[in-house]
Design a protein around this motif. Structure first.
Motif, PDB file in Angstrom:
ATOM      1  N   THR A   1      -7.657   8.777   6.587  1.00  0.00           N
ATOM      2  CA  THR A   1      -7.972  10.167   6.915  1.00  0.00           C
ATOM      3  C   THR A   1      -8.437  10.888   5.661  1.00  0.00           C
ATOM      4  N   ARG A   2      -8.977  12.091   5.866  1.00  0.00           N
ATOM      5  CA  ARG A   2      -9.500  12.853   4.727  1.00  0.00           C
ATOM      6  C   ARG A   2      -8.391  13.159   3.726  1.00  0.00           C
ATOM      7  N   HIS A   3      -7.231  13.592   4.215  1.00  0.00           N
ATOM      8  CA  HIS A   3      -6.076  13.832   3.367  1.00  0.00           C
ATOM      9  C   HIS A   3      -5.191  12.597   3.428  1.00  0.00           C
ATOM     10  N   VAL A   4      -5.035  11.951   2.290  1.00  0.00           N
ATOM     11  CA  VAL A   4      -4.264  10.708   2.277  1.00  0.00           C
ATOM     12  C   VAL A   4      -2.810  10.988   2.618  1.00  0.00           C
ATOM     13  N   ARG A   5      -2.192   9.987   3.245  1.00  0.00           N
ATOM     14  CA  ARG A   5      -0.789  10.112   3.623  1.00  0.00           C
ATOM     15  C   ARG A   5      -0.030   8.898   3.130  1.00  0.00           C
ATOM     16  N   LEU A   6       1.242   9.093   2.906  1.00  0.00           N
ATOM     17  CA  LEU A   6       2.076   7.989   2.469  1.00  0.00           C
ATOM     18  C   LEU A   6       2.289   6.993   3.599  1.00  0.00           C
ATOM     19  N   THR A   7       2.250   5.744   3.266  1.00  0.00           N
ATOM     20  CA  THR A   7       2.647   4.694   4.203  1.00  0.00           C
ATOM     21  C   THR A   7       4.174   4.661   4.248  1.00  0.00           C
ATOM     22  N   PRO A   8       4.770   3.924   5.175  1.00  0.00           N
ATOM     23  CA  PRO A   8       6.240   3.790   5.165  1.00  0.00           C
ATOM     24  C   PRO A   8       6.765   3.309   3.815  1.00  0.00           C
ATOM     25  N   ALA A   9       6.051   2.355   3.211  1.00  0.00           N
ATOM     26  CA  ALA A   9       6.479   1.884   1.889  1.00  0.00           C
ATOM     27  C   ALA A   9       6.369   2.994   0.853  1.00  0.00           C
ATOM     28  N   GLY A  10       5.286   3.784   0.956  1.00  0.00           N
ATOM     29  CA  GLY A  10       5.102   4.892   0.027  1.00  0.00           C
ATOM     30  C   GLY A  10       6.198   5.929   0.164  1.00  0.00           C
ATOM     31  N   ARG A  11       6.576   6.234   1.418  1.00  0.00           N
ATOM     32  CA  ARG A  11       7.645   7.209   1.640  1.00  0.00           C
ATOM     33  C   ARG A  11       8.969   6.735   1.047  1.00  0.00           C
ATOM     34  N   SER A  12       9.171   5.418   1.054  1.00  0.00           N
ATOM     35  CA  SER A  12      10.447   4.892   0.549  1.00  0.00           C
ATOM     36  C   SER A  12      10.567   4.958  -0.966  1.00  0.00           C
ATOM     37  N   ILE A  13       9.436   5.071  -1.678  1.00  0.00           N
ATOM     38  CA  ILE A  13       9.496   5.052  -3.147  1.00  0.00           C
ATOM     39  C   ILE A  13       9.106   6.366  -3.799  1.00  0.00           C
ATOM     40  N   ILE A  14       8.492   7.303  -3.053  1.00  0.00           N
ATOM     41  CA  ILE A  14       7.938   8.492  -3.699  1.00  0.00           C
ATOM     42  C   ILE A  14       9.022   9.341  -4.351  1.00  0.00           C
ATOM     43  N   SER A  15      10.198   9.453  -3.719  1.00  0.00           N
ATOM     44  CA  SER A  15      11.255  10.263  -4.320  1.00  0.00           C
ATOM     45  C   SER A  15      11.756   9.622  -5.606  1.00  0.00           C
ATOM     46  N   LEU A  16      11.765   8.298  -5.650  1.00  0.00           N
ATOM     47  CA  LEU A  16      12.189   7.612  -6.875  1.00  0.00           C
ATOM     48  C   LEU A  16      11.184   7.840  -8.000  1.00  0.00           C
ATOM     49  N   ILE A  17       9.890   7.797  -7.664  1.00  0.00           N
ATOM     50  CA  ILE A  17       8.854   8.065  -8.663  1.00  0.00           C
ATOM     51  C   ILE A  17       9.010   9.481  -9.210  1.00  0.00           C
ATOM     52  N   GLU A  18       9.250  10.439  -8.306  1.00  0.00           N
ATOM     53  CA  GLU A  18       9.408  11.824  -8.746  1.00  0.00           C
ATOM     54  C   GLU A  18      10.627  11.976  -9.646  1.00  0.00           C
ATOM     55  N   GLN A  19      11.720  11.326  -9.300  1.00  0.00           N
ATOM     56  CA  GLN A  19      12.917  11.395 -10.136  1.00  0.00           C
ATOM     57  C   GLN A  19      12.657  10.823 -11.528  1.00  0.00           C
ATOM     58  N   ILE A  20      11.955   9.685 -11.579  1.00  0.00           N
ATOM     59  CA  ILE A  20      11.658   9.065 -12.873  1.00  0.00           C
ATOM     60  C   ILE A  20      10.799   9.984 -13.725  1.00  0.00           C
ATOM     61  N   LEU A  21       9.769  10.571 -13.131  1.00  0.00           N
ATOM     62  CA  LEU A  21       8.892  11.464 -13.882  1.00  0.00           C
ATOM     63  C   LEU A  21       9.655  12.691 -14.366  1.00  0.00           C
TER      64      LEU A  21
ATOM     65  N   GLU B   1       0.854  -1.186   0.000  1.00  0.00           N
ATOM     66  CA  GLU B   1       0.000   0.000   0.000  1.00  0.00           C
ATOM     67  C   GLU B   1       0.891   1.237   0.000  1.00  0.00           C
ATOM     68  N   ILE B   2       0.595   2.154  -0.913  1.00  0.00           N
ATOM     69  CA  ILE B   2       1.374   3.387  -1.001  1.00  0.00           C
ATOM     70  C   ILE B   2       0.785   4.468  -0.118  1.00  0.00           C
ATOM     71  N   PHE B   3      -0.559   4.501  -0.015  1.00  0.00           N
ATOM     72  CA  PHE B   3      -1.239   5.545   0.737  1.00  0.00           C
ATOM     73  C   PHE B   3      -2.052   4.967   1.892  1.00  0.00           C
ATOM     74  N   ASP B   4      -2.062   5.715   2.982  1.00  0.00           N
ATOM     75  CA  ASP B   4      -2.979   5.456   4.092  1.00  0.00           C
ATOM     76  C   ASP B   4      -4.231   6.272   3.824  1.00  0.00           C
ATOM     77  N   ARG B   5      -5.331   5.602   3.565  1.00  0.00           N
ATOM     78  CA  ARG B   5      -6.567   6.283   3.184  1.00  0.00           C
ATOM     79  C   ARG B   5      -7.528   6.454   4.348  1.00  0.00           C
TER      80      ARG B   5
END
Length: 302
Positions: free
Chosen positions: A53-73, A47-51
């Motif tokens: 709450t009203r504003h979704v947040r990154l899970t620990p796994a999501g935090r570990s990959i989000i910077s890589l996704i941004e770099q790729i994009l 799971e990438i997001f913790d859903r």
């Protein structure tokens, strides 16, 4: 393999905080964005997001990959901009400038951008520095050309140089020696732009450092109005020296020197730190090549 569209959905949900906001930005339905995120999560088996709450947040796994996704994009976008003929680059480019840029070298910059990217739709916004930088941070603007405010800018930016400022007034207000102490300056009404402007930000700090309290102020919403009120004898104004030198040469205004002198305006071209960065960086470089703060013509400010 995770697709570009799936990574894009993850990126914008994280950046904007909700699936609804990401869908609006991408011009997609919320269900489509949700589906793409779910597909990405299925491919990664996490799971990438913790859903919850009203504003979704990154899970620990999501935090570990989000910077890589941004770099790729970002790399994908840079590859497209590098490989693509500028004639084929299209889309809306929204940028903000302050009034001083608008009445001096903005037309030359617009011409340069149109020549380089003829299919880009330019959307300029003229405002004070503070709301422009807010627009850059909330991504309603792609690039801002303005004097930087005090503190850490926290954005990619290109310095455009400093513009000296001077205290100016009409001889009808004061006809004595052309040098005054800072505490004498505040004996006159001060004509200052709004609290949202960079000059207000700089001057309040300057007076504080000079240990002088401001007594009377007249707040105006643009530099030209400040200059016109100064010419009419309403008060002292701190104005960009070179830009208003024609008014000094004509005798409509006179320069009053102080020690220390008022602070300069340090202009920057700041832009978003995301997939728009490559095109923004190129246009920022155009701004550095075009900037010249002399007025377009005396008719503009007479």
């Amino acid at each position: 393999m995770i697709s570009h569209r799936q990574m894009e959905a993850v990126y914008w949900v994280n950046r904007l905080g909700t699936f609804h906001a990401a869908a609006s930005h991408l011009n997609l339905s919320q269900s489509t964005v949700s589906k793409r995120v779910q597909e990405c999560e299925a491919l990664l088996s996490c799971e990438i997001f913790d859903r919850s709450t009203r504003h979704v947040r990154l899970t620990p796994a999501g935090r570990s990959i989000i910077s890589l996704i941004e770099q790729i994009l970002n790399l994908q976008e840079e590859i497209r901009h590098t490989a693509r003929d500028p004639d084929h680059f299209s889309g809306h480019f929204t940028f903000g400038t302050t009034e001083m840029v608008a009445v001096s070298w903005l037309p030359r910059l617009v011409s340069a951008i149109r020549n380089a990217y003829p299919r880009v739709v330019l959307e300029p916004v003229i405002d004070d520095a503070a709301p422009l930088f807010r627009g850059l941070r909330d991504r309603s603007l792609d690039l801002v050309i303005a004097p930087r405010l005090r503190g850490d800018l926290g954005l990619p930016h290109l310095p455009l140089g400093s513009v000296a400022t001077s205290w100016m007034c009409a001889s009808s207000l004061y006809d004595g020696p052309d040098t005054l102490s800072v505490d004498r300056i505040v004996e006159f009404p001060l004509l200052i732009q709004s609290e949202q402007s960079s000059i207000y930000d700089l001057l309040t700090q300057w007076f504080r450092e000079c240990d002088v309290s401001i007594n009377r102020t007249i707040i105006c919403n643009n530099t030209t109005a400040v200059a016109e009120l100064a010419k009419a004898g309403f008060g002292m104004a701190c104005l960009p020296s070179t830009h208003f030198m024609p008014q000094v040469d004509s005798g409509a205004l006179r320069i009053i020197h102080t020690s220390p002198p008022p602070p300069p305006l340090d202009f920057v071209a700041a832009y978003r730190n995301d997939r728009m960065s490559p095109i923004c960086a190129r246009i920022a470089d155009m701004a550095r090549a075009q900037n010249d703060f002399r007025p377009l013509g005396s008719a503009i400010l007479s």
